[in-house]
Design an enzyme around this catalytic site. Structure first.
Site, PDB file in Angstrom:
ATOM      1  N   ARG A 124       0.850  -1.188   0.000  1.00 60.10           N
ATOM      2  CA  ARG A 124       0.000   0.000   0.000  1.00 60.10           C
ATOM      3  C   ARG A 124       0.895   1.249   0.000  1.00 60.10           C
ATOM      4  NH1 ARG A 124      -5.121   1.753  -1.149  1.00 60.10           N
ATOM      5  NH2 ARG A 124      -6.067   2.919   0.555  1.00 60.10           N
ATOM      6  N   THR A 169      -8.553   0.694  -9.611  1.00 57.20           N
ATOM      7  CA  THR A 169      -8.158  -0.575  -9.037  1.00 57.20           C
ATOM      8  C   THR A 169      -8.391  -1.705 -10.029  1.00 57.20           C
ATOM      9  OG1 THR A 169      -8.963   0.340  -7.000  1.00 57.20           O
ATOM     10  CG2 THR A 169      -8.622  -2.044  -7.016  1.00 57.20           C
TER      11      THR A 169
HETATM   12  O1  DON Z   1      -7.973   1.124  -1.569  1.00 63.78           O
HETATM   13  C1  DON Z   1      -9.125   1.396  -1.842  1.00 63.78           C
HETATM   14  O2  DON Z   1     -10.081   0.987  -1.198  1.00 63.78           O
HETATM   15  C2  DON Z   1      -9.423   2.269  -3.064  1.00 63.78           C
HETATM   16  N1  DON Z   1      -8.283   3.091  -3.344  1.00 63.78           N
HETATM   17  C3  DON Z   1      -9.795   1.385  -4.216  1.00 63.78           C
HETATM   18  C4  DON Z   1     -10.105   2.167  -5.466  1.00 63.78           C
HETATM   19  C5  DON Z   1     -10.903   1.424  -6.462  1.00 63.78           C
HETATM   20  O3  DON Z   1     -11.307   0.316  -6.260  1.00 63.78           O
HETATM   21  C6  DON Z   1     -11.212   2.150  -7.709  1.00 63.78           C
HETATM   22  N2  DON Z   1     -11.877   1.298  -8.637  1.00 63.78           N
HETATM   23  N3  DON Z   1     -12.973   1.311  -8.996  1.00 63.78           N
END
Ligand code: DON
Length: 561
Positions: A99, A371
């Site tokens: 992360r 993501t």
């Molecule tokens: O870590 C997280 O929960 C977010 N940054 C995830 C972002 C995400 O899933 C974008 N996609 N649709």
């Protein structure tokens, strides 16, 4: 009606039957050996190529991770971060947390103006939104600890895709055009991804020589090139150009962290999933614990949606109150995951009317502190479940000058201001406040389900705040409703995150009766075009066959052999 008209109707019926897709199109991809499911076909092929060269699931995962950075710049990345859950056939389970981190100069109130109001877009666009990237450290750690072929070999497919280029898909062409307002704000992004306004059309070849050179440096010199070498200097120069915070010291200090997975049990299955700083695993196990003994009734009908929604609301209320980076704050993980706590919440659900006002529970005791997902199972039975991200599509919008890759906007996952929603509408607390080197709370939920110690299912999804609910629903579709993996990922989805007080349903996918009953029960319904993009694999416990399904909501591919 004339005979001619009847004939026409019959003919059109016949033609529609003839042109209907073959039944096989509704079956998952099946293979005896290995299976790779990612959100982009060239990346799936890269994983399979590495497996066929003798690599294991981890080698394939690292190859896919780098390949997606080339072919799926929307979310695939080397400028972002994520989580990798690994199960080895020898029984070992582990998690690599890569992360992003807040830079040293980040401060708690950095997104607030003098009046204490949130500065629009400061945490989502441009240099201040960027967290210190973790992907290269994470993939390199996975490869050196658990891979067989070495970084050089697993980087080769990505380097080739960047150097020789690949034909742009319809989906990529549309996506780049859709994100042109963000990408055109930054000169390098405008040049590389938008060709200065001469947008890529489907079928054109997209070459990325600067990114190829960056990947080649990583292949030659290892992750040090990114965190302490030529690439690090380019990141810092780009940060200076846009008044960003990340320094060379921030990059040098960054470490991927190997963590113990969270584990839970659901009806005889072992759930191996991601710990904080993601909230996904905690919420997933909490919801499964609440639901475990309940008779859910048929899928996508009032009763099951009601019970699952009430479990979701409670897990998200707890997330909002308690969760943050456990290296910085105390989180009552053991309490939240205990079956006794779940039993209390379940009793409360059964005793109260639907959608009753709730707050976070009391899971004592406390203990120390856009993501994309891919799923891989190799022939030996090793598995990788990996979700990584730039956060929003194309992240902060900034491309590192001379290095050809996008930087994330992950800082928005922190609490900009307690009680104010972030870009996914999540309300968060002090536990997730910004502090130097802290990791923002995530919803990513890469998960592996084991049965008697061997892989039963590999699952995960993008979708911001909706991620753990997507994973929960797909998992229940397989474990409770016995759907095959393609039907499980295709089935309609719904989502409740406690606040805002609304139950979100995929539009056009639930029956009028179900919708009417949910409304009658008191739920405030809102409709979503679609939710998540789950790439999943199941393994038949008797035959060992692998079944892969790329979510039809996206344009990925399952490839097995
Ligand atoms: O870590 C997280 O929960 C977010 N940054 C995830 C972002 C995400 O899933 C974008 N996609 N649709």
């Amino acid at each position: 009606m004339t005979l001619g008209a009847i004939g026409l109707i019959l003919l059109s019926l016949l033609l529609s039957a003839v042109s209907a897709p073959p039944l096989a199109a509704f079956l998952p991809v099946a293979a005896k050996g290995a299976m790779v499911v990612t959100s982009e076909p060239f990346a799936s092929e890269a994983g399979v190529q590495i497996l066929k060269q003798g690599g294991n699931a981890v080698d394939a995962a690292v190859a896919v991770g780098f390949a997606l950075a080339v072919t799926h710049p929307f979310a695939g990345n080397i400028g972002g971060g994520g989580f990798m859950v690994i199960h080895l056939a020898n029984g070992r389970n582990t998690v690599i947390d890569y992360r992003e981190e807040a830079p040293e100069k980040a401060t708690r109130d950095m997104y607030l103006d003098g009046q204490g109001a949130i500065i629009p877009k400061a945490s989502t666009v441009g240099s201040l939104s960027v967290g210190v990237p973790g992907t290269v450290a994470g993939l390199a750690m996975a490869e050196s600890e658990y891979g067989k072929l070495g970084l050089r070999t697993v980087l080769e497919p990505a380097i080739k895709l960047a150097l020789d280029g690949f034909p742009v898909s319809h989906a990529l062409s549309e996506s780049l055009r859709h994100y042109s307002p963000l990408l055109s704000r930054f000169d390098q992004s405008r040049r590389i991804y938008l060709r200065n306004g001469n947008y890529y059309r489907a079928g054109e070849i997209f070459k990325q020589p600067e990114l190829a050179a960056t990947l080649e440096l990583i292949a030659q010199q290892g992750p040090g090139a990114f965190y302490d070498g030529i690439i690090a200097r380019k990141i810092v120069a780009t940060m200076k150009q846009y008044d960003g915070l990340i320094t060379l010291a921030d990059l040098r200090n960054y470490r991927a962290i190997e963590r113990k997975p969270l584990t839970g049990h659901f009806r005889g299955n072992e759930i191996v999933t991601v710990p904080p700083p993601s909230s996904g695993g905690v919420a997933l196990i909490e919801m499964l614990n609440i639901l475990e003994p309940l008779n859910l009734g048929p899928p996508d009908a009032y009763h099951s949606i009601h019970l699952m929604t009430e479990a979701m609301r409670r897990a998200y209320a707890d997330r909002s109150r308690y969760l943050g980076d456990t290296d910085f704050v105390s989180v009552p993980v053991a309490g939240l995951l205990s079956k006794a706590y779940a039993a209390n919440l379940r009793a409360a659900i059964l005793a109260s009317p639907p959608d009753s006002p709730i707050d976070a529970g009391n899971p004592m005791p406390f203990e120390g502190p856009d993501t994309t997902h891919f799923s891989i199972v190799d022939a030996a039975g090793d598995a990788v479940s990996n979700t990584y991200t730039l956060n929003g599509g194309y992240g902060s919008g900034i491309t590192v000058k001379g290095a050809g890759f996008l930087l994330n906007n992950e800082m928005d996952d922190f609490t900009s201001k307690p009680g104010s929603p972030n870009m996914y509408g999540l309300i968060q607390s002090e536990a997730n406040a910004i502090a130097p080197h802290k990791r923002p709370l995530s919803c990513m939920t890469p998960t592996i389900v084991l049965r008697h110690g061997t892989v039963r299912m590999v699952v995960g999804s993008p979708g911001g705040s909706t991620i753990m609910n997507t994973v929960l629903e797909v998992m229940l579709n397989v474990l409770v409703y016995k759907m095959d993996v393609l039907h499980a990922v295709t089935a309609p989805r719904f989502h409740d995150q406690w606040k805002p007080n609304a139950l979100f349903l995929e539009r056009g996918r639930f029956s009028a009766d179900t919708i009417a009953r949910l409304r009658q029960a008191g739920y405030t319904l809102r409709f979503l075009k679609s939710m998540g993009e789950c790439e999943a694999i199941t393994v038949n416990p008797k035959t060992g066959w692998r079944f892969g399904a790329a979510d039809p909501r996206g344009s990925g591919e399952a490839v097995g052999y």
